[in-house]
Design a protein around this motif. Structure first.
Motif, mmCIF file in Angstrom:
data_model
loop_
_atom_site.group_PDB
_atom_site.id
_atom_site.type_symbol
_atom_site.label_atom_id
_atom_site.label_comp_id
_atom_site.label_asym_id
_atom_site.label_seq_id
_atom_site.Cartn_x
_atom_site.Cartn_y
_atom_site.Cartn_z
ATOM 1 N N SER A 1 5.691 1.313 -4.417
ATOM 2 C CA SER A 1 5.138 1.823 -3.176
ATOM 3 C C SER A 1 4.502 3.197 -3.421
ATOM 4 O O SER A 1 3.587 3.303 -4.230
ATOM 5 N N SER B 1 3.204 -2.387 -6.273
ATOM 6 C CA SER B 1 2.874 -2.249 -4.842
ATOM 7 C C SER B 1 2.346 -0.854 -4.514
ATOM 8 O O SER B 1 2.624 -0.315 -3.441
ATOM 9 N N ASN C 1 0.735 -6.285 -7.613
ATOM 10 C CA ASN C 1 0.475 -6.078 -6.186
ATOM 11 C C ASN C 1 0.222 -7.400 -5.486
ATOM 12 O O ASN C 1 -0.314 -8.330 -6.077
ATOM 13 N N ASP D 1 -0.213 -7.317 1.030
ATOM 14 C CA ASP D 1 1.089 -6.656 1.042
ATOM 15 C C ASP D 1 1.491 -6.351 2.487
ATOM 16 O O ASP D 1 0.672 -5.906 3.287
ATOM 17 N N TRP E 1 3.312 -4.009 3.794
ATOM 18 C CA TRP E 1 3.202 -2.605 4.219
ATOM 19 C C TRP E 1 1.749 -2.279 4.559
ATOM 20 O O TRP E 1 1.465 -1.587 5.543
ATOM 21 N N HIS F 1 6.492 -6.563 -0.404
ATOM 22 C CA HIS F 1 6.244 -5.187 -0.820
ATOM 23 C C HIS F 1 7.392 -4.788 -1.743
ATOM 24 O O HIS F 1 8.549 -4.995 -1.420
ATOM 25 N N GLU G 1 11.211 -4.725 5.287
ATOM 26 C CA GLU G 1 10.562 -3.678 6.053
ATOM 27 C C GLU G 1 11.586 -2.874 6.826
ATOM 28 O O GLU G 1 11.323 -1.765 7.260
#
Length: 385
Positions: free
Chosen positions: A16, A49, A115, A119, A121, A203, A270
């Motif tokens: 991330s 990601s 990735n 994704d 996010w 993600h 999430e």
């Protein structure tokens, strides 16, 4: 202290924001390592990601670009890839070097990027987003307004089964933009690099057992990374795994069978909802509530601890979620009754807690209001009892 000076092989990685930082700072860290680790023979980077697109929202607004530019200018950032900075030239455009698509091509060390082309996010906080009220001088600690519409809670979290045709076009369009973006820059053809770009709605999946599950043409992420790591400066195409095309004309959008289960895990990962079959726990919202509450405490003599306050606040949010997802009712009158019940719960909670907690409760319920009574997401995550 940890023997890094004796290192012979180093893999830099992160997920991330850490994935983006990996791309931005790979060469800087490599240079630092070379000064202290004379035995270093192999150094490569695997960002996960972290390839966030410079892409407009569903409303055609440059929300994420504005947020990144603001962060870059607020920090008076000077740590972006210097080669990128030099290439951009115009100081007013230096902020663009905080995007992987600009910096990646200037990185000298080999990089293997993992990735999703879509994704979750990025779907929540780039595609389905808006600036928070008052940005960039907002009065809250909220960094951005993500997942603001039913596009997220109705369409995306149903695996595409409840998406409108225009929404399916938006999903396919974003995924194609992702592929087009990574292909048009120098990094895509630079020897030593590699890409594993899949279509699973996830993600940071490479930090989970999905690292051994998700496949492209029969090759898992783990196998792809291993093959690349043990190679020399091969042509990029030897280590490039491209995504399939979403099934826009069928109920289930997903074209990659190894992605099975990724939709529900996106909701869980999430941090907004998780279920054991009967109870829901809004984990991510609770953790945020606790952190902010503790930071705002005036003294240790508070009559109610932050833990108790947040537990109550999100017990209310959990019950609200069950109210909105209860049963098979679809008529307007019943739906309105459900709204009134939930609003009553929120009013009760608001009268008992601080303004800070009211804000988080209200935010949670606004997201719940996009959960339709008969949606697939409700049926799979919420109790119907």
């Amino acid at each position: 202290k940890y023997g890094l000076k004796n290192a012979q092989e180093v893999m830099l990685t992160g997920c991330s924001a850490g994935g983006l930082a990996t791309i931005l700072h790979t060469d800087y860290i490599h240079s630092a390592l070379q000064k202290i680790a004379p035995k270093l023979e192999r150094y490569k980077a695997v960002p996960m990601s972290g390839y966030f697109l410079m892409h407009d929202s569903l409303e055609g607004e440059p929300i994420y670009q504005t947020e990144i530019r603001s962060a870059f200018e607020l920090a008076n950032a000077t740590s972006a890839n210097q080669h990128c900075i030099d290439a951009v030239g115009n100081p007013k455009q230096h902020w663009k070097c905080y995007f992987a698509e600009f910096s990646h091509g200037f990185t000298q060390a080999p990089i293997f990027s993992i990735n999703s082309a879509f994704d979750w996010w990025q779907a929540y906080c780039i595609l389905d987003s808006k600036l928070v009220e008052g940005f960039p001088q907002q009065s809250t600690e909220q960094n951005g307004a993500c997942a603001i519409s039913s596009f997220t809670w109705r369409c995306l979290n149903s695996g595409g089964r409840e998406c409108l045709p225009t929404e399916k076009d938006a999903i396919e369009g974003y995924a194609q933009s992702f592929v087009n973006t990574i292909q048009k820059y120098e990094a895509y053809s630079k020897k030593g690099n590699g890409f594993f770009t899949h279509t699973c709605y996830t993600h940071c999946e490479a930090e989970t057992p999905k690292f051994q599950q998700f496949q492209i043409n029969g090759v898992t992420m783990q196998q792809a990374v291993s093959k690349w790591w043990h190679s020399d400066l091969d042509a990029t195409e030897k280590h490039t795994y491209a995504p399939c095309k979403y099934h826009k004309d069928s109920g289930d959008l997903q074209c990659n069978p190894s992605c099975d289960g990724a939709v529900v895990e996106a909701v869980e990962g999430e941090g907004r909802a998780k279920t054991d079959g009967t109870d829901l726990t809004i984990r991510g919202e609770y953790d945020f509530c606790l952190t902010v509450c503790e930071a705002s405490q005036q003294s240790s003599s508070d009559t109610q601890t932050c833990s108790q306050a947040c537990e109550h606040a999100f017990a209310v949010a959990n019950e609200t979620l069950r109210v909105y997802c209860r049963g098979d009712v679809c008529d307007d009158a019943t739906t309105e009754t459900m709204h009134q019940e939930a609003d009553a719960m929120m009013n009760e909670a608001d009268s008992e807690h601080s303004t800070l907690l009211q804000l988080k409760q209200h935010e949670a319920v606004l997201k719940v209001k996009n959960c339709l009574p008969r949606s697939t997401w409700c049926n799979s995550l919420c109790s119907t009892s």
